[in-house]
Design a protein around this motif. Structure first.
Motif, short mmCIF file in Angstrom:
data_model
loop_
_atom_site.label_atom_id
_atom_site.label_comp_id
_atom_site.label_asym_id
_atom_site.label_seq_id
_atom_site.Cartn_x
_atom_site.Cartn_y
_atom_site.Cartn_z
N TYR A 185 32.60 22.22 50.38
CA TYR A 185 33.78 22.09 49.53
C TYR A 185 33.68 23.14 48.44
O TYR A 185 32.62 23.32 47.85
CB TYR A 185 33.89 20.70 48.88
CG TYR A 185 34.92 19.86 49.55
CD1 TYR A 185 36.28 20.07 49.35
CD2 TYR A 185 34.54 18.85 50.42
CE1 TYR A 185 37.23 19.32 50.00
CE2 TYR A 185 35.49 18.09 51.08
CZ TYR A 185 36.83 18.33 50.86
OH TYR A 185 37.77 17.59 51.52
N LEU A 186 34.78 23.80 48.19
CA LEU A 186 34.85 24.79 47.12
C LEU A 186 35.94 24.34 46.16
O LEU A 186 37.06 24.08 46.58
CB LEU A 186 35.17 26.17 47.71
CG LEU A 186 35.36 27.33 46.75
CD1 LEU A 186 34.09 27.59 45.95
CD2 LEU A 186 35.78 28.58 47.53
N LYS B 3 46.51 11.04 45.07
CA LYS B 3 46.51 12.50 45.04
C LYS B 3 45.12 13.05 45.28
O LYS B 3 44.92 13.98 46.06
CB LYS B 3 47.07 13.00 43.71
CG LYS B 3 47.03 14.51 43.54
CD LYS B 3 47.81 15.25 44.62
CE LYS B 3 47.78 16.74 44.38
NZ LYS B 3 48.32 17.50 45.49
N LEU B 4 44.12 12.46 44.63
CA LEU B 4 42.74 12.92 44.81
C LEU B 4 42.30 12.73 46.26
O LEU B 4 41.61 13.59 46.82
CB LEU B 4 41.80 12.17 43.86
CG LEU B 4 40.37 12.68 43.80
CD1 LEU B 4 40.32 14.12 43.31
CD2 LEU B 4 39.53 11.79 42.90
N ALA B 5 42.72 11.66 46.89
CA ALA B 5 42.34 11.40 48.28
C ALA B 5 42.87 12.50 49.21
O ALA B 5 42.26 12.77 50.25
CB ALA B 5 42.84 10.03 48.72
N THR B 6 44.00 13.14 48.85
CA THR B 6 44.50 14.22 49.70
C THR B 6 43.61 15.46 49.61
O THR B 6 43.64 16.31 50.50
CB THR B 6 45.94 14.63 49.33
OG1 THR B 6 45.96 15.22 48.04
CG2 THR B 6 46.89 13.45 49.40
N CYS B 7 42.81 15.55 48.55
CA CYS B 7 41.93 16.71 48.37
C CYS B 7 40.68 16.61 49.22
O CYS B 7 40.10 17.63 49.60
CB CYS B 7 41.52 16.82 46.90
SG CYS B 7 42.90 17.09 45.77
N PHE B 8 40.25 15.40 49.49
CA PHE B 8 38.97 15.20 50.16
C PHE B 8 39.13 14.76 51.60
O PHE B 8 40.06 14.02 51.93
CB PHE B 8 38.13 14.16 49.41
CG PHE B 8 37.75 14.58 48.01
CD1 PHE B 8 37.22 15.83 47.76
CD2 PHE B 8 37.92 13.73 46.95
CE1 PHE B 8 36.87 16.22 46.48
CE2 PHE B 8 37.57 14.09 45.66
CZ PHE B 8 37.04 15.35 45.43
N LEU C 20 39.03 23.67 48.63
CA LEU C 20 38.97 24.17 50.00
C LEU C 20 37.83 23.45 50.71
O LEU C 20 36.71 23.35 50.18
CB LEU C 20 38.72 25.68 50.02
CG LEU C 20 39.84 26.55 49.46
CD1 LEU C 20 39.68 26.77 47.97
CD2 LEU C 20 39.87 27.88 50.18
N HIS C 21 38.11 22.97 51.90
CA HIS C 21 37.11 22.30 52.74
C HIS C 21 36.82 23.21 53.92
O HIS C 21 37.72 23.51 54.71
CB HIS C 21 37.65 20.94 53.21
CG HIS C 21 36.73 20.21 54.11
ND1 HIS C 21 37.04 19.96 55.43
CD2 HIS C 21 35.50 19.68 53.91
CE1 HIS C 21 36.06 19.29 55.99
NE2 HIS C 21 35.12 19.12 55.09
N ASN C 22 35.58 23.67 54.01
CA ASN C 22 35.17 24.60 55.07
C ASN C 22 36.15 25.77 55.20
O ASN C 22 36.50 26.21 56.29
CB ASN C 22 35.03 23.87 56.41
CG ASN C 22 33.86 22.90 56.40
OD1 ASN C 22 32.88 23.11 55.69
ND2 ASN C 22 33.96 21.85 57.17
N GLY C 23 36.59 26.28 54.05
CA GLY C 23 37.42 27.47 54.02
C GLY C 23 38.91 27.24 54.08
O GLY C 23 39.69 28.18 53.95
N ARG C 24 39.33 26.00 54.27
CA ARG C 24 40.77 25.71 54.35
C ARG C 24 41.21 24.92 53.13
O ARG C 24 40.60 23.90 52.79
CB ARG C 24 41.07 24.91 55.62
CG ARG C 24 40.72 25.72 56.88
CD ARG C 24 41.11 25.02 58.13
NE ARG C 24 42.56 24.99 58.20
CZ ARG C 24 43.23 24.08 58.86
NH1 ARG C 24 42.60 23.14 59.52
NH2 ARG C 24 44.55 24.11 58.90
N THR D 89 32.36 32.24 51.93
CA THR D 89 32.67 31.75 50.59
C THR D 89 32.82 32.91 49.62
O THR D 89 33.76 32.93 48.82
CB THR D 89 31.57 30.79 50.10
OG1 THR D 89 31.52 29.67 50.97
CG2 THR D 89 31.83 30.33 48.69
N ALA D 90 31.91 33.86 49.69
CA ALA D 90 31.97 34.99 48.77
C ALA D 90 33.26 35.77 48.94
O ALA D 90 33.91 36.13 47.95
CB ALA D 90 30.75 35.89 48.98
N SER D 91 33.67 36.03 50.18
CA SER D 91 34.89 36.80 50.38
C SER D 91 36.12 35.99 49.96
O SER D 91 37.07 36.56 49.41
CB SER D 91 35.02 37.27 51.83
OG SER D 91 35.17 36.18 52.70
#
Length: 163
Positions: free
Chosen positions: A112-113, A98-103, A125-129, A18-20
């Motif tokens: 989640y970031l 649209k929001l559903a595509t984010c989650f 981002l979900h688990n970095g993607r 996450t930091a990187s």
């Protein structure tokens, strides 16, 4: 003796990742604070706030919030809960589709970031993607207020997250 050290290194990987990622997305950000959101006393997620140089939150600056889930939650429940909280706070909401595509559904340990990109965009981002970018007038404040606003669901959680 090597086994505990290896386990410690493995446990640190998500935070290091996450930091990187954040340094790439928002150069100069550092972890400001952490807090655990609980519902009926049970932990739902741990949140970390990242601001430039770990400074106090400044809504005019970009920042990130990472949630590490401690429970299983379906995509539909994440979407509905987000919309419900935004409406409860009288914030404009993005289209549900649209929001559903984010989650995506989450399990314990999933992350989640949410990273702001000016006042009108939040990247997820979900688990970095990367899953999506929400673009809507004022979406940074409208979405991030769920966690950082004066009318959030848990004042103690928000105080802890603000540091």
């Amino acid at each position: 003796m090597l086994r505990p050290f290896a386990l410690l290194c493995l446990l640190a990987l998500p935070a290091a990742g996450t930091a990187s990622q954040l340094q790439t997305l928002l150069p100069g950000v550092k972890e400001r604070a952490t807090a655990t959101f609980r519902l009926l006393g049970l932990p739902v997620y741990q949140a970390r706030l990242f601001t430039r140089d770990a400074a106090p939150l400044d809504w005019s600056q970009d920042f990130g919030i990472e949630l590490t889930y401690q429970r299983r939650i379906s995509q539909a429940d994440l979407t509905r809960a987000t919309l419900r909280e935004m409406r409860r706070m009288d914030n404009p909401v993005p289209p549900e589709a649209k929001l559903a595509t984010c989650f995506q559904s989450v399990a314990p340990g999933d992350r989640y970031l949410a990273v702001s990109r000016g006042p009108d965009q939040v990247d997820f981002l979900h688990n970095g993607r990367k899953t999506c970018s929400l673009r809507q007038r004022g979406i940074k404040r409208h979405f991030m207020s769920i966690f950082l606003g004066g009318n959030s669901r848990s004042a103690s959680f928000t105080r802890g997250l603000l540091g």
